[in-house]
Design a protein around this motif. Structure first.
Motif, PDB file in Angstrom:
ATOM      1  N   ARG A 220       0.856  -1.143   0.014  1.00  0.00           N
ATOM      2  CA  ARG A 220      -0.018   0.094  -0.066  1.00  0.00           C
ATOM      3  C   ARG A 220       0.736   1.239   0.129  1.00  0.00           C
ATOM      4  O   ARG A 220       2.037   1.447   0.569  1.00  0.00           O
ATOM      5  CB  ARG A 220      -0.903   0.022   1.338  1.00  0.00           C
TER       6      ARG A 220
ATOM      7  N   ASP B 237       0.238   5.034   0.962  1.00  0.00           N
ATOM      8  CA  ASP B 237      -0.883   5.565   1.836  1.00  0.00           C
ATOM      9  C   ASP B 237      -2.016   4.514   2.000  1.00  0.00           C
ATOM     10  O   ASP B 237      -1.854   3.657   2.616  1.00  0.00           O
ATOM     11  CB  ASP B 237      -1.012   6.984   1.253  1.00  0.00           C
ATOM     12  N   ASP B 238      -3.204   5.110   1.529  1.00  0.00           N
ATOM     13  CA  ASP B 238      -4.120   4.338   1.578  1.00  0.00           C
ATOM     14  C   ASP B 238      -4.604   3.468   0.064  1.00  0.00           C
ATOM     15  O   ASP B 238      -5.546   2.715   0.114  1.00  0.00           O
ATOM     16  CB  ASP B 238      -5.695   4.812   1.795  1.00  0.00           C
TER      17      ASP B 238
END
Length: 443
Positions: free
Chosen positions: A139, A141-142
């Protein structure tokens, strides 16, 4: 009619966030296209798909975007290192070889749809944050990495210096994914560092092969020789977590320790991709024993150096099996300011060994372990501690006091012992001392 193409270099590394994809000296020849050999039926299928997308896709798509996507797809399907570089990526690639660039400071590739860390670069945000060779980034960040191309992932990881990004990584030996926050920075990579481990025993660390690394190594060794009053008895060359770089730099570093013989050669389908590099007279440490440290993060140009020195029996290779990137990429500039990075050759060690997907096997395998010193609370009892022990007849002990010397290799107060801070380097130094003793006895 053959159309001339501006030629750029052979490179030996993958993608470095920042970006530092390396340039060496190589060529790529443009050849006449034989119309009769074109797969006309398959090309007709491509044009049909192009027309279908243009007419029926839910949203309008520009021709340029479709064609660039088609090119990216062709190259991505070949191997992990061939790629299409848009003008921005191509410009950053050229800047990267100077040793100063913006980003995180990690060498990356693709594995099973995820971004795999080949190696963090020394003194960069990624290395200081704890990123390790072999980490799988899942990943950004998101945003999940699965489904992204390597170029798309790299673009997200770039950013304004001072801004943060959270990498979620899967690491061998860890039960759960790790979240690591890294602050982007302008990265200035000093490719060669050195110090004296002990009087007469030098240490040189090469973190990346840049255009000027060969010259930097020569200057560094000269400084070490001036620092060592009695000359350099032996040298440890540290290539751990070195992701590679410029092919010519790898040749220069190998040549620095070799007087003669083949260093590396490349073989490909195009005549211009078949190159041979030979050593020239002169050894910067004048034949003194040499130990080379490698690990799973040592890739590409690092493997060229390790392979050449191993095949010529000039050095003892110590550590873990290397990454195994034995292919060479050629950068072909395009008229639109972009470029194609295409795998055009494999490289071979002097003995004719291809390390592609195999790696360099160390002469002495040594895992990267950490040791802790156990304090038992009391010193071991020695003869000198026993009551009424006999005095040493050869010692000047007329004072009647018991003189028990401290070990000669005891670290200075407040300084961590080398065995604890870097066990592999500690063992490499011990091996180097043994080689020096053996060489002195054979004189």
């Amino acid at each position: 009619m053959t159309r001339p193409i501006q030629k750029l270099s052979l490179i030996t590394t993958g993608v470095v966030l920042g970006v530092t994809l390396s340039l060496g000296q190589g060529v790529f020849a443009d050849r006449d296209n034989d119309a009769a050999s074109l797969p006309l039926e398959e090309l007709r299928g491509l044009s049909d798909v192009f027309a279908r997308i243009k007419n029926d896709y839910v949203e309008p798509v520009e021709d340029k975007q479709l064609l660039e996507s088609a090119i990216r797809g062709m190259l991505t399907g070949l191997d992990p290192h061939s790629a299409y570089l848009d003008p921005e990526q191509f410009k950053e690639l050229q800047v990267g070889t100077s040793g100063e660039f913006g980003g995180l400071g990690i060498e990356v590739g693709m594995e099973d749809g995820f971004v795999k860390v080949i190696a963090p670069i020394d003194d960069t945000p990624a290395q200081r944050a704890g990123i390790q060779a072999g980490d799988l980034i899942i990943r950004l960040d998101d945003t999940p990495v699965k489904g992204m191309s390597l170029g798309e992932a790299v673009k997200i990881m770039r950013g304004k210096p001072g801004s943060d990004i959270t990498l979620t990584v899967v690491r061998e030996g860890e039960e759960k994914p790790l979240k690591i926050v890294i602050t982007r920075a302008i990265i200035k990579v000093k490719s060669v560092k050195s110090r004296m481990l002990e009087p007469g025993y030098g240490y040189v660390r090469i973190s990346q092969f840049q255009a000027a690394t060969g010259d930097s190594l020569a200057r560094t060794v000269s400084e070490l020789r001036r620092e060592a009053d009695g000359g350099i008895k032996g040298l440890v060359l540290d290539l751990r977590n070195n992701p590679g770089g410029v092919l010519n730099a790898a040749v220069s570093v190998s040549d620095a320790f070799l007087d003669k013989g083949l260093i590396v050669y490349t073989e490909g389908r195009v005549a211009d991709s078949r190159l041979r590099f030979n050593a020239t007279p002169g050894d910067v440490i004048e034949g003194a024993p040499l130990v080379v440290l490698v690990n799973q993060g040592s890739a590409s140009a690092s493997e060229i150096v390790a392979g050449a020195l191993q095949d010529h029996r000039r050095a003892i290779i110590v550590g873990r099996e290397t990454f195994g990137k034995g292919s060479v990429q050629t950068i072909v500039p395009l008229n639109n300011g972009a470029a194609v990075k295409l795998t055009t050759a494999r490289y071979y060690t002097p003995n004719g060994t291809s390390i592609q997907a195999e790696g360099i096997v160390p002469d002495i395998k040594l895992d990267d372990v950490r040791i802790s010193l156990v304090d038992s609370g009391f010193d071991p009892i020695k003869e000198a501690n026993l009551s009424r022990h006999l005095r040493n007849g050869n010692a000047d002990d007329s004072s009647g006091t018991d003189n028990v010397e401290q070990p000669a290799d005891q670290e200075s107060e407040g300084e961590e012992p080398l065995a604890k801070t870097d066990y592999q380097l500690y063992e490499a130094l011990n091996l180097l001392k043994g080689l020096v003793i053996q060489a002195e006895r054979m004189r």
